[in-house]
Design a protein around this motif. Sequence first.
Motif, PDB file in Angstrom:
ATOM      1  N   ALA A  11      48.656  45.884 100.076  1.00 47.65           N
ATOM      2  CA  ALA A  11      48.005  46.026 101.380  1.00 47.65           C
ATOM      3  C   ALA A  11      48.475  44.910 102.301  1.00 47.65           C
ATOM      4  CB  ALA A  11      46.488  45.985 101.213  1.00 47.65           C
ATOM      5  N   LEU A  12      49.565  45.176 102.997  1.00 45.65           N
ATOM      6  CA  LEU A  12      50.185  44.175 103.868  1.00 45.65           C
ATOM      7  C   LEU A  12      49.883  44.466 105.334  1.00 45.65           C
ATOM      8  CD1 LEU A  12      53.636  44.049 102.065  1.00 45.65           C
ATOM      9  CD2 LEU A  12      51.827  42.341 101.928  1.00 45.65           C
ATOM     10  N   ASP A  13      49.802  43.417 106.094  1.00 50.33           N
ATOM     11  CA  ASP A  13      49.503  43.533 107.525  1.00 50.33           C
ATOM     12  C   ASP A  13      50.825  43.594 108.297  1.00 50.33           C
ATOM     13  OD1 ASP A  13      48.577  43.453 110.063  1.00 50.33           O
ATOM     14  OD2 ASP A  13      47.505  41.559 109.891  1.00 50.33           O
ATOM     15  N   PHE A  14      51.324  44.805 108.531  1.00 46.99           N
ATOM     16  CA  PHE A  14      52.605  44.943 109.213  1.00 46.99           C
ATOM     17  C   PHE A  14      52.499  44.667 110.712  1.00 46.99           C
ATOM     18  CE2 PHE A  14      53.401  47.440 105.369  1.00 46.99           C
ATOM     19  CZ  PHE A  14      54.621  46.924 104.992  1.00 46.99           C
ATOM     20  N   ALA A  15      51.276  44.610 111.239  1.00 48.57           N
ATOM     21  CA  ALA A  15      51.098  44.330 112.660  1.00 48.57           C
ATOM     22  C   ALA A  15      51.154  42.846 112.971  1.00 48.57           C
ATOM     23  CB  ALA A  15      49.760  44.903 113.137  1.00 48.57           C
ATOM     24  N   ARG A  16      51.054  42.032 111.949  1.00 51.96           N
ATOM     25  CA  ARG A  16      51.063  40.578 112.153  1.00 51.96           C
ATOM     26  C   ARG A  16      52.472  40.115 112.490  1.00 51.96           C
ATOM     27  NH1 ARG A  16      48.561  36.258 107.786  1.00 51.96           N
ATOM     28  NH2 ARG A  16      49.307  34.336 108.747  1.00 51.96           N
ATOM     29  N   PRO A  17      52.641  39.344 113.552  1.00 52.89           N
ATOM     30  CA  PRO A  17      53.991  38.852 113.904  1.00 52.89           C
ATOM     31  C   PRO A  17      54.591  38.069 112.743  1.00 52.89           C
ATOM     32  CG  PRO A  17      52.426  38.409 115.669  1.00 52.89           C
ATOM     33  CD  PRO A  17      51.624  38.871 114.496  1.00 52.89           C
ATOM     34  N   ARG A  18      55.854  38.364 112.426  1.00 54.37           N
ATOM     35  CA  ARG A  18      56.444  37.709 111.274  1.00 54.37           C
ATOM     36  C   ARG A  18      57.904  37.341 111.467  1.00 54.37           C
ATOM     37  NH1 ARG A  18      55.237  42.909 110.686  1.00 54.37           N
ATOM     38  NH2 ARG A  18      56.821  44.406 110.065  1.00 54.37           N
ATOM     39  N   GLY A  19      58.600  37.977 112.398  1.00 54.01           N
ATOM     40  CA  GLY A  19      59.996  37.662 112.635  1.00 54.01           C
ATOM     41  C   GLY A  19      60.156  36.751 113.833  1.00 54.01           C
ATOM     42  N   ALA A  20      61.316  36.114 113.919  1.00 52.80           N
ATOM     43  CA  ALA A  20      61.586  35.253 115.072  1.00 52.80           C
ATOM     44  C   ALA A  20      61.772  36.105 116.313  1.00 52.80           C
ATOM     45  CB  ALA A  20      62.843  34.422 114.811  1.00 52.80           C
ATOM     46  N   ALA A  21      61.198  35.658 117.418  1.00 53.62           N
ATOM     47  CA  ALA A  21      61.379  36.309 118.721  1.00 53.62           C
ATOM     48  C   ALA A  21      61.043  37.800 118.646  1.00 53.62           C
ATOM     49  CB  ALA A  21      62.804  36.113 119.220  1.00 53.62           C
ATOM     50  N   GLY A  22      59.969  38.114 117.928  1.00 54.38           N
ATOM     51  CA  GLY A  22      59.519  39.491 117.871  1.00 54.38           C
ATOM     52  C   GLY A  22      60.267  40.400 116.928  1.00 54.38           C
ATOM     53  N   GLU A  23      61.136  39.869 116.081  1.00 55.96           N
ATOM     54  CA  GLU A  23      61.846  40.707 115.121  1.00 55.96           C
ATOM     55  C   GLU A  23      60.845  41.379 114.181  1.00 55.96           C
ATOM     56  OE1 GLU A  23      64.541  38.177 113.098  1.00 55.96           O
ATOM     57  OE2 GLU A  23      65.871  37.876 114.808  1.00 55.96           O
ATOM     58  N   GLY A  24      61.175  42.591 113.774  1.00 54.32           N
ATOM     59  CA  GLY A  24      60.272  43.324 112.909  1.00 54.32           C
ATOM     60  C   GLY A  24      60.322  42.892 111.463  1.00 54.32           C
ATOM     61  N   ILE A  25      61.448  42.335 111.023  1.00 55.22           N
ATOM     62  CA  ILE A  25      61.607  41.952 109.626  1.00 55.22           C
ATOM     63  C   ILE A  25      61.295  40.470 109.461  1.00 55.22           C
ATOM     64  CG2 ILE A  25      63.245  41.733 107.715  1.00 55.22           C
ATOM     65  CD1 ILE A  25      64.718  44.132 108.825  1.00 55.22           C
ATOM     66  N   GLY A  26      60.494  40.160 108.475  1.00 51.18           N
ATOM     67  CA  GLY A  26      60.148  38.769 108.208  1.00 51.18           C
ATOM     68  C   GLY A  26      59.158  38.689 107.076  1.00 51.18           C
ATOM     69  N   TYR A  27      58.446  37.574 106.977  1.00 51.80           N
ATOM     70  CA  TYR A  27      57.482  37.397 105.900  1.00 51.80           C
ATOM     71  C   TYR A  27      56.299  38.337 106.088  1.00 51.80           C
ATOM     72  CZ  TYR A  27      60.190  33.356 104.564  1.00 51.80           C
ATOM     73  OH  TYR A  27      61.223  32.548 104.158  1.00 51.80           O
ATOM     74  N   LEU A  28      55.789  38.835 104.976  1.00 52.10           N
ATOM     75  CA  LEU A  28      54.694  39.788 104.981  1.00 52.10           C
ATOM     76  C   LEU A  28      53.459  39.153 104.359  1.00 52.10           C
ATOM     77  CD1 LEU A  28      56.748  42.878 103.787  1.00 52.10           C
ATOM     78  CD2 LEU A  28      55.914  42.447 106.104  1.00 52.10           C
ATOM     79  N   PHE A  29      52.323  39.410 104.964  1.00 48.74           N
ATOM     80  CA  PHE A  29      51.064  38.812 104.534  1.00 48.74           C
ATOM     81  C   PHE A  29      50.037  39.900 104.258  1.00 48.74           C
ATOM     82  CE2 PHE A  29      53.333  35.913 107.228  1.00 48.74           C
ATOM     83  CZ  PHE A  29      53.160  34.663 106.673  1.00 48.74           C
ATOM     84  N   ALA A  30      49.077  39.588 103.408  1.00 45.65           N
ATOM     85  CA  ALA A  30      47.946  40.487 103.206  1.00 45.65           C
ATOM     86  C   ALA A  30      47.036  40.417 104.419  1.00 45.65           C
ATOM     87  CB  ALA A  30      47.195  40.093 101.938  1.00 45.65           C
ATOM     88  N   HIS A  31      46.143  41.395 104.543  1.00 41.77           N
ATOM     89  CA  HIS A  31      45.207  41.394 105.670  1.00 41.77           C
ATOM     90  C   HIS A  31      44.254  40.212 105.593  1.00 41.77           C
ATOM     91  CE1 HIS A  31      46.216  45.282 107.530  1.00 41.77           C
ATOM     92  NE2 HIS A  31      46.521  45.665 106.308  1.00 41.77           N
ATOM     93  N   SER A  32      43.965  39.760 104.378  1.00 38.98           N
ATOM     94  CA  SER A  32      43.081  38.607 104.217  1.00 38.98           C
ATOM     95  C   SER A  32      43.867  37.323 104.436  1.00 38.98           C
ATOM     96  CB  SER A  32      42.462  38.617 102.815  1.00 38.98           C
ATOM     97  OG  SER A  32      43.489  38.589 101.839  1.00 38.98           O
ATOM     98  N   GLU A  33      43.181  36.214 104.389  1.00 37.07           N
ATOM     99  CA  GLU A  33      43.822  34.917 104.540  1.00 37.07           C
ATOM    100  C   GLU A  33      44.750  34.652 103.358  1.00 37.07           C
ATOM    101  OE1 GLU A  33      43.594  32.807 107.085  1.00 37.07           O
ATOM    102  OE2 GLU A  33      42.309  34.196 108.181  1.00 37.07           O
ATOM    103  N   GLY A  34      45.759  33.853 103.565  1.00 38.66           N
ATOM    104  CA  GLY A  34      46.644  33.490 102.473  1.00 38.66           C
ATOM    105  C   GLY A  34      48.081  33.412 102.916  1.00 38.66           C
ATOM    106  N   ASP A  35      48.939  32.935 101.996  1.00 33.92           N
ATOM    107  CA  ASP A  35      50.343  32.758 102.319  1.00 33.92           C
ATOM    108  C   ASP A  35      51.084  34.081 102.139  1.00 33.92           C
ATOM    109  OD1 ASP A  35      52.650  31.552 103.105  1.00 33.92           O
ATOM    110  OD2 ASP A  35      52.787  30.162 101.419  1.00 33.92           O
TER     111      ASP A  35
END
Length: 251
Positions: A11-35
């Motif tokens: 269950a990853l939060d794909f709406a959370r900004p994660r790439g540089a300068a708005g890139e879609g690909i980057g680190y993925l986080f859970a909806h809850s708090e955490g790394d």
Amino acid sequence: MENLLSVGLPALDFARPRGAAGEGIGYLFAHSEGDAIGFGDEAFAVALLDRQIANGIIIANHYSRRVYRASTLHLGVWIDRRLVGVLQYGFAMNPASAGSVVTGTAMNEYLELNRMWLDDAAPRNSESKALAYSIRLIRRVRPAVKWIQSFADERCGLFGTVYQAAGFTFHGEHQGRFWELDGEWYHDSLMSNSRTASSPRASHLRSNRNRAVAHRLRQFRYLRFLKPRFARGCRYPALPFPKPAYEQPPA
């Protein structure tokens, strides 16, 4: 097996900004708090995977049919939210041997790719992409790691092409002895090392030595330095990539 390969993307939060300068690909986080627990996007992602699920997939699909007990980091590969592969990283066969490869390396400062399997249905170059994404995730979840090692086995045929495409450098080869018995492969340590003699696999191999077939296989060493300065301490110089015989230019 199907129940393992049908495991959905965490269950990853794909709406959370994660790439540089708005890139879609980057680190993925859970909806809850955490790394971060993954890297990629909905189309292609590498993320943390339960050890038991990873082991089950390796046993069912990897050519060795064996898990490596010293693996400590288990990653799944999802394409379009379907689990299609596994990467398992951990210690080398001799966990304390890292310094013999790169001087000054502590046991927590390296990883070895112990197992990798991707479904044949995955698109071309998926292995290299999965490796690249896994390395990005390792930078985040294992920040102490300075370099990664993997060995391409001659049985795989391509001498490590996927590592070459993923930014690894080639550091030579050696021949290892393996034993084949009733369709299973055994490392020579099970035959020759007294410390493993009491294990069930070693006992089975040794008691059937007269039927086991010995093979000398080439093992190709690849390294990926996450901290470039550590490359200066490598005891094995970088060499031109090896090529299968069919890729060699005519004489």
